[in-house]
Design a protein around this motif. Sequence first.
Motif, PDB file in Angstrom:
ATOM      1  N   ASP A 223       0.849  -1.195   0.000  1.00 54.17           N
ATOM      2  CA  ASP A 223       0.000   0.000   0.000  1.00 54.17           C
ATOM      3  C   ASP A 223       0.875   1.231   0.000  1.00 54.17           C
ATOM      4  OD1 ASP A 223      -3.029  -0.984   0.717  1.00 54.17           O
ATOM      5  OD2 ASP A 223      -1.532  -2.252   1.690  1.00 54.17           O
ATOM      6  N   SER A 224       0.362   2.297  -0.603  1.00 51.55           N
ATOM      7  CA  SER A 224       1.137   3.522  -0.727  1.00 51.55           C
ATOM      8  C   SER A 224       0.211   4.726  -0.560  1.00 51.55           C
ATOM      9  CB  SER A 224       1.828   3.585  -2.097  1.00 51.55           C
ATOM     10  OG  SER A 224       2.542   4.790  -2.250  1.00 51.55           O
ATOM     11  N   VAL A 225       0.733   5.748   0.121  1.00 53.58           N
ATOM     12  CA  VAL A 225       0.006   7.000   0.302  1.00 53.58           C
ATOM     13  C   VAL A 225       0.980   8.158   0.083  1.00 53.58           C
ATOM     14  CG1 VAL A 225       0.413   7.017   2.793  1.00 53.58           C
ATOM     15  CG2 VAL A 225      -1.481   8.332   1.842  1.00 53.58           C
ATOM     16  N   MET A 226       0.504   9.211  -0.577  1.00 52.71           N
ATOM     17  CA  MET A 226       1.329  10.394  -0.815  1.00 52.71           C
ATOM     18  C   MET A 226       0.717  11.575  -0.061  1.00 52.71           C
ATOM     19  SD  MET A 226       2.357  12.313  -4.390  1.00 52.71           S
ATOM     20  CE  MET A 226       0.723  12.997  -4.572  1.00 52.71           C
ATOM     21  N   TYR A 227       1.559  12.260   0.722  1.00 54.82           N
ATOM     22  CA  TYR A 227       1.154  13.451   1.460  1.00 54.82           C
ATOM     23  C   TYR A 227       1.790  14.675   0.773  1.00 54.82           C
ATOM     24  CZ  TYR A 227      -0.449  10.437   5.273  1.00 54.82           C
ATOM     25  OH  TYR A 227      -1.091   9.485   6.024  1.00 54.82           O
ATOM     26  N   ARG A 228       0.949  15.630   0.407  1.00 58.22           N
ATOM     27  CA  ARG A 228       1.440  16.876  -0.194  1.00 58.22           C
ATOM     28  C   ARG A 228       1.396  17.972   0.861  1.00 58.22           C
ATOM     29  NH1 ARG A 228      -0.726  21.384  -2.666  1.00 58.22           N
ATOM     30  NH2 ARG A 228       0.591  22.331  -4.275  1.00 58.22           N
ATOM     31  N   VAL A 229       2.531  18.670   1.029  1.00 56.52           N
ATOM     32  CA  VAL A 229       2.661  19.702   2.057  1.00 56.52           C
ATOM     33  C   VAL A 229       1.936  20.962   1.575  1.00 56.52           C
ATOM     34  CG1 VAL A 229       4.258  21.049   3.451  1.00 56.52           C
ATOM     35  CG2 VAL A 229       4.873  18.726   2.750  1.00 56.52           C
ATOM     36  N   THR A 230       0.989  21.437   2.402  1.00 54.14           N
ATOM     37  CA  THR A 230       0.235  22.653   2.060  1.00 54.14           C
ATOM     38  C   THR A 230       0.588  23.849   2.934  1.00 54.14           C
ATOM     39  OG1 THR A 230      -1.565  21.922   3.512  1.00 54.14           O
ATOM     40  CG2 THR A 230      -1.693  21.302   1.170  1.00 54.14           C
ATOM     41  N   GLU A 231       1.339  23.642   4.022  1.00 55.77           N
ATOM     42  CA  GLU A 231       1.749  24.754   4.889  1.00 55.77           C
ATOM     43  C   GLU A 231       3.028  24.367   5.618  1.00 55.77           C
ATOM     44  OE1 GLU A 231      -0.783  23.988   8.945  1.00 55.77           O
ATOM     45  OE2 GLU A 231      -1.861  24.923   7.270  1.00 55.77           O
ATOM     46  N   GLU A 232       3.733  25.399   6.122  1.00 56.93           N
ATOM     47  CA  GLU A 232       4.980  25.148   6.840  1.00 56.93           C
ATOM     48  C   GLU A 232       4.707  24.600   8.236  1.00 56.93           C
ATOM     49  OE1 GLU A 232       7.276  28.684   6.969  1.00 56.93           O
ATOM     50  OE2 GLU A 232       7.564  28.812   4.798  1.00 56.93           O
ATOM     51  N   GLY A 233       5.724  23.887   8.794  1.00 62.17           N
ATOM     52  CA  GLY A 233       5.605  23.405  10.156  1.00 62.17           C
ATOM     53  C   GLY A 233       6.231  22.040  10.345  1.00 62.17           C
ATOM     54  N   HIS A 234       6.114  21.539  11.591  1.00 61.55           N
ATOM     55  CA  HIS A 234       6.582  20.206  11.950  1.00 61.55           C
ATOM     56  C   HIS A 234       5.411  19.244  11.840  1.00 61.55           C
ATOM     57  CE1 HIS A 234      10.573  21.385  13.494  1.00 61.55           C
ATOM     58  NE2 HIS A 234       9.951  22.540  13.826  1.00 61.55           N
ATOM     59  N   PHE A 235       5.657  18.087  11.253  1.00 62.52           N
ATOM     60  CA  PHE A 235       4.598  17.115  11.018  1.00 62.52           C
ATOM     61  C   PHE A 235       5.056  15.752  11.550  1.00 62.52           C
ATOM     62  CE2 PHE A 235       4.308  20.292   7.691  1.00 62.52           C
ATOM     63  CZ  PHE A 235       2.982  20.688   7.770  1.00 62.52           C
ATOM     64  N   SER A 236       4.052  14.985  12.014  1.00 66.31           N
ATOM     65  CA  SER A 236       4.298  13.621  12.513  1.00 66.31           C
ATOM     66  C   SER A 236       3.196  12.707  11.986  1.00 66.31           C
ATOM     67  CB  SER A 236       4.328  13.602  14.041  1.00 66.31           C
ATOM     68  OG  SER A 236       4.493  12.274  14.507  1.00 66.31           O
ATOM     69  N   VAL A 237       3.603  11.738  11.196  1.00 72.86           N
ATOM     70  CA  VAL A 237       2.667  10.727  10.690  1.00 72.86           C
ATOM     71  C   VAL A 237       2.722   9.545  11.648  1.00 72.86           C
ATOM     72  CG1 VAL A 237       2.024   9.283   8.723  1.00 72.86           C
ATOM     73  CG2 VAL A 237       3.106  11.509   8.335  1.00 72.86           C
ATOM     74  N   PRO A 238       1.592   9.148  12.270  1.00 72.69           N
ATOM     75  CA  PRO A 238       1.635   8.139  13.341  1.00 72.69           C
ATOM     76  C   PRO A 238       2.100   6.774  12.832  1.00 72.69           C
ATOM     77  CG  PRO A 238      -0.624   8.582  12.676  1.00 72.69           C
ATOM     78  CD  PRO A 238       0.223   9.610  11.977  1.00 72.69           C
ATOM     79  N   ALA A 239       2.517   5.962  13.792  1.00 73.47           N
ATOM     80  CA  ALA A 239       2.939   4.588  13.479  1.00 73.47           C
ATOM     81  C   ALA A 239       1.733   3.750  13.050  1.00 73.47           C
ATOM     82  CB  ALA A 239       3.621   3.959  14.687  1.00 73.47           C
ATOM     83  N   ILE A 240       2.021   2.689  12.337  1.00 75.79           N
ATOM     84  CA  ILE A 240       0.981   1.756  11.868  1.00 75.79           C
ATOM     85  C   ILE A 240       1.170   0.439  12.590  1.00 75.79           C
ATOM     86  CG2 ILE A 240       0.096   0.477   9.891  1.00 75.79           C
ATOM     87  CD1 ILE A 240       0.893   2.770   8.117  1.00 75.79           C
TER      88      ILE A 240
END
Length: 452
Positions: A223-240
């Motif tokens: 499985d694959s997912v693409m995240y496109r950045v729309t604003e500045e900042g720190h980001f955290s994608v949770p564990a699976i």
Amino acid sequence: MTRALMFLICLLPALAVAAPQVSVRSELLNGDKALVGGTVTLQVDVLVDTWFSSPPELPKLAIDGAVVTPPSGEAQHLTEKQQGQTLFGLRFNYQITPLNAQAYDIPALSVRVTPGQSQQPVTVSTTAQHFSAAQPAGAKAGESSLIAQQVELTQTIVKSHDPLRVGDSITRQVQTRAVGAQTMLIPAPPFAEIKGLTRYVQPPSVHPLEDGRGGVNGGAREDSVMYRVTEEGHFSVPAIEMPWWSAADGQAHSASVPAITFEAKGEASYQAPFSMAQDLRALRHSAQVNIARHWLVIVAVLVIGAALVYFGKTRARALWVDWLQRRERRKREWLNSPEYAWQLTRQQLSAQPPRLDGLYLWVRRSTGRVDLQSFIGSRRLPLMQRLQRWFANLYAAEKSAQPEPPAALLDDLQKVHQQHATRTSARYHLKPLNPQSTYGAIDESERHASVS
């Protein structure tokens, strides 16, 4: 005593053609430990005491509330001894995956077998089976459970730019490998929505896991997912985290991949290598079309097309007729050629009874001779004697036990013809000026002499 002996002798043919022995048995593997989402194997063994004239025909099995995978094209070969008799068999496996926590009944299966030395197929039936599937401990009712022997979860991160900026993208690829599980029952990992990121989930890719011997021992999913950045900042994608249960003991386990943290600063700058505004203005100016000229072009195209269809139809018909005539001419040339006569000779001499008109036709077309004596000549006396013996055996009242095959005589005749053609081409480099040459006159006199 004599009558009893005669009776036993009469029974010998009946014993020799006794019907072959055919048997079938079925066994349910892991039926007492069946779990919802797991796999239960119905093993069917077909045994005979001779051999299989054709593969056994197994019926299609359908069970309500379960997914059934039919046996593959390759079966396991068996050799057993029962009561001093050797039996040969094939083993087939039905894979059954229960989807609900309930009891399941497997009906008796009718197997059609064609053993060796049998006049007609034999139908044998298996015994009915029964098993119950239970919900795994800790699993929620109504949700799919992953039942496997081993589960492995890995992930790959791909960034469009490093460091990330507003407008860039990051792709998370998660690979799931489940040994002993059905490929279609592997659940999709959860991809969370993150504020400041636009989520694009890609279609999954699934395929079975091979055991290296042509069989399947599990499944894999990517499985694959693409995240496109729309604003500045720190980001955290949770564990699976993916829960799964062991097919051996029903114990609960879990496979997981760690969380992803990254930072995006600034905006992605992009400058086209050309001016799009100028291209659009030039395109708008060139798009101005005069309506009257447009219709004029359409009418002209229609008139030219109609003229081509009208005049081209006659030309096409003439070309078709010419092609048919050339094909007919080539066919006549082939039927009048020595090659056709040689092919006819081989067919006629191989038939029963053999015919000789094709042989004389080939001799006349290839050399102009009308009989085999003038064709072979005096230097090939042994070949002529072999032909005379073959003709004598062909028309004799009593046939020879082992006559010479026509193929050997034809090969020797072909060699004589090739040597004759080589001597002729070496002797004469130009065609004779007089069509009625001495060579033709000699052949004509020989023909009249042979006819008389």
